[in-house]
Design a protein around this motif. Sequence first.
Motif, short mmCIF file in Angstrom:
data_model
loop_
_atom_site.label_atom_id
_atom_site.label_comp_id
_atom_site.label_asym_id
_atom_site.label_seq_id
_atom_site.Cartn_x
_atom_site.Cartn_y
_atom_site.Cartn_z
N SER A 57 0.82 -1.21 0.00
CA SER A 57 0.00 0.00 0.00
C SER A 57 0.86 1.27 0.00
N VAL A 58 2.13 1.15 0.39
CA VAL A 58 3.02 2.31 0.29
C VAL A 58 3.93 2.20 -0.94
N GLY A 59 3.61 1.27 -1.83
CA GLY A 59 4.30 1.16 -3.11
C GLY A 59 5.62 0.40 -3.06
N LEU A 60 5.78 -0.49 -2.07
CA LEU A 60 7.07 -1.18 -1.94
C LEU A 60 6.95 -2.70 -2.00
N ALA A 61 5.95 -3.18 -2.73
CA ALA A 61 5.77 -4.64 -2.84
C ALA A 61 7.04 -5.30 -3.38
N ASP A 62 7.77 -4.59 -4.23
CA ASP A 62 8.96 -5.20 -4.84
C ASP A 62 10.23 -4.99 -4.01
N ARG A 63 10.09 -4.52 -2.78
CA ARG A 63 11.27 -4.30 -1.95
C ARG A 63 11.21 -5.06 -0.62
N GLU A 64 10.34 -6.06 -0.55
CA GLU A 64 10.12 -6.79 0.71
C GLU A 64 11.39 -7.30 1.36
N ASP A 65 12.30 -7.82 0.53
CA ASP A 65 13.48 -8.49 1.09
C ASP A 65 14.67 -7.57 1.26
N HIS A 66 14.51 -6.29 0.88
CA HIS A 66 15.63 -5.36 1.01
C HIS A 66 15.84 -4.96 2.47
N HIS A 67 17.08 -4.86 2.87
CA HIS A 67 17.39 -4.31 4.18
C HIS A 67 17.40 -2.79 4.07
N PRO A 68 17.25 -2.07 5.20
CA PRO A 68 17.21 -0.61 5.13
C PRO A 68 18.37 -0.01 4.33
N SER A 69 19.58 -0.55 4.49
CA SER A 69 20.74 0.03 3.78
C SER A 69 20.63 -0.16 2.27
N GLN A 70 19.74 -1.03 1.84
CA GLN A 70 19.55 -1.26 0.40
C GLN A 70 18.38 -0.46 -0.15
N LEU A 71 17.87 0.48 0.66
CA LEU A 71 16.73 1.31 0.24
C LEU A 71 17.13 2.78 0.29
N SER A 72 16.47 3.58 -0.54
CA SER A 72 16.70 5.03 -0.49
C SER A 72 16.06 5.58 0.78
N GLY A 73 16.38 6.83 1.11
CA GLY A 73 15.79 7.46 2.29
C GLY A 73 14.28 7.50 2.21
N GLY A 74 13.76 7.88 1.04
CA GLY A 74 12.31 7.95 0.86
C GLY A 74 11.65 6.58 1.02
N GLN A 75 12.34 5.55 0.49
CA GLN A 75 11.80 4.19 0.63
C GLN A 75 11.84 3.74 2.08
N GLN A 76 12.94 4.08 2.78
CA GLN A 76 13.01 3.70 4.20
C GLN A 76 11.88 4.36 4.99
N GLN A 77 11.59 5.62 4.65
CA GLN A 77 10.54 6.31 5.39
C GLN A 77 9.18 5.68 5.05
N ARG A 78 9.02 5.20 3.81
CA ARG A 78 7.75 4.53 3.49
C ARG A 78 7.63 3.19 4.22
N VAL A 79 8.74 2.49 4.40
CA VAL A 79 8.70 1.27 5.22
C VAL A 79 8.26 1.63 6.64
N ALA A 80 8.81 2.74 7.15
CA ALA A 80 8.46 3.18 8.51
C ALA A 80 6.97 3.51 8.59
N ILE A 81 6.42 4.08 7.51
CA ILE A 81 4.99 4.40 7.51
C ILE A 81 4.17 3.12 7.44
N ALA A 82 4.61 2.17 6.62
CA ALA A 82 3.91 0.88 6.56
C ALA A 82 3.91 0.22 7.95
N ARG A 83 5.05 0.31 8.63
CA ARG A 83 5.14 -0.26 9.98
C ARG A 83 4.19 0.47 10.93
N ALA A 84 4.12 1.80 10.79
CA ALA A 84 3.23 2.58 11.66
C ALA A 84 1.76 2.24 11.40
N LEU A 85 1.46 1.79 10.18
CA LEU A 85 0.07 1.52 9.80
C LEU A 85 -0.38 0.10 10.09
N VAL A 86 0.56 -0.76 10.43
CA VAL A 86 0.25 -2.19 10.40
C VAL A 86 -0.80 -2.60 11.43
#
Length: 247
Positions: A132-161
């Motif tokens: 829902s935050v547009g990161l279906a294709d980044r499930e297996d990436h670790h934070p260091s393998q994501l851009s800042g914007g993507q990391q923040q979207r992971v954080a939002i997905a976590r906040a929404l779970v």
Amino acid sequence: MAPPIIAAEALTKDYHLGPHTVHALRGVSVTIERGEFVAVMGPSGSGKSTFMNLLGGLDTPSAGRYVLDGEDVAGLGSDRLARIRNAKIGFVFQQFNLLPRTSALENVELPLLYAGLSARERRARARERLASVGLADREDHHPSQLSGGQQQRVAIARALVNDPAVILADEPTGNLDTRTSVELLALLQRLNRSGLTIVLVTHEPDIAAYAGRVLTFRDGRLRADERAPVPRDAETALASLPEEALA
Ligand SMILES: Nc1ncnc2c1ncn2[C@@H]1O[C@H](COP(=O)(O)OP(=O)(O)OP(=O)(O)O)[C@@H](O)[C@H]1O
Ligand SMILES: [Mg+2]
């Protein structure tokens, strides 16, 4: 009528450091209704984060009353407070606060460990939020393998779970460039339009312009409470921002 999601009355927070007392909040009263998108502004040290920590039940006030979704939380013990916090609040921070050697999917699953779901349900729910935050294709990436914007979207997905009623975001765009910030605001505006209440701290008037209401703090007091009848629309702004806008 439903009670306001947030009702703070004369919220006060003093920090005691040896012989010194810091008056971080000096009696803040504010009511936030369900579905509002509120920006919190003010100079460094004015009490913004202290206020957010009280709203989120990460800290308890020295005095005052705080009613979250109809429940008086000021006097609750820490266990009960933690339970309410988990159920009703999602946090987003400037530093993303993701676990480093853990996949995006596992990061999003984390808050569900205490929700009494099976491993399979947890995984399914986390997948759905990440998508829902547009990161279906980044499930297996670790934070260091994501851009800042993507990391923040992971954080939002976590906040929404946990399907919270409120997202509390303290400087969520503080580490993002202009375009990535506006992309994040587009996501927050979309969530807000679907009913989520959002309270967002920012130093930048350009970011606060996307909120429907702006609270301004100074010296631990609420100095202004202004409504924007037509907040800036992030999708519209994105259309006119160059692809590689510099911060
Ligand atoms: N844990 C603490 N112990 C002692 N003093 C604290 C603590 N946390 C905050 N303060 C003090 O309380 C005041 C308000 O701090 P707060 O972090 O709420 O400010 P802020 O508005 O979020 O600032 P910034 O924009 O820099 O993040 C400051 O004077 C700060 O030094
Ligand atoms: Mg702060």
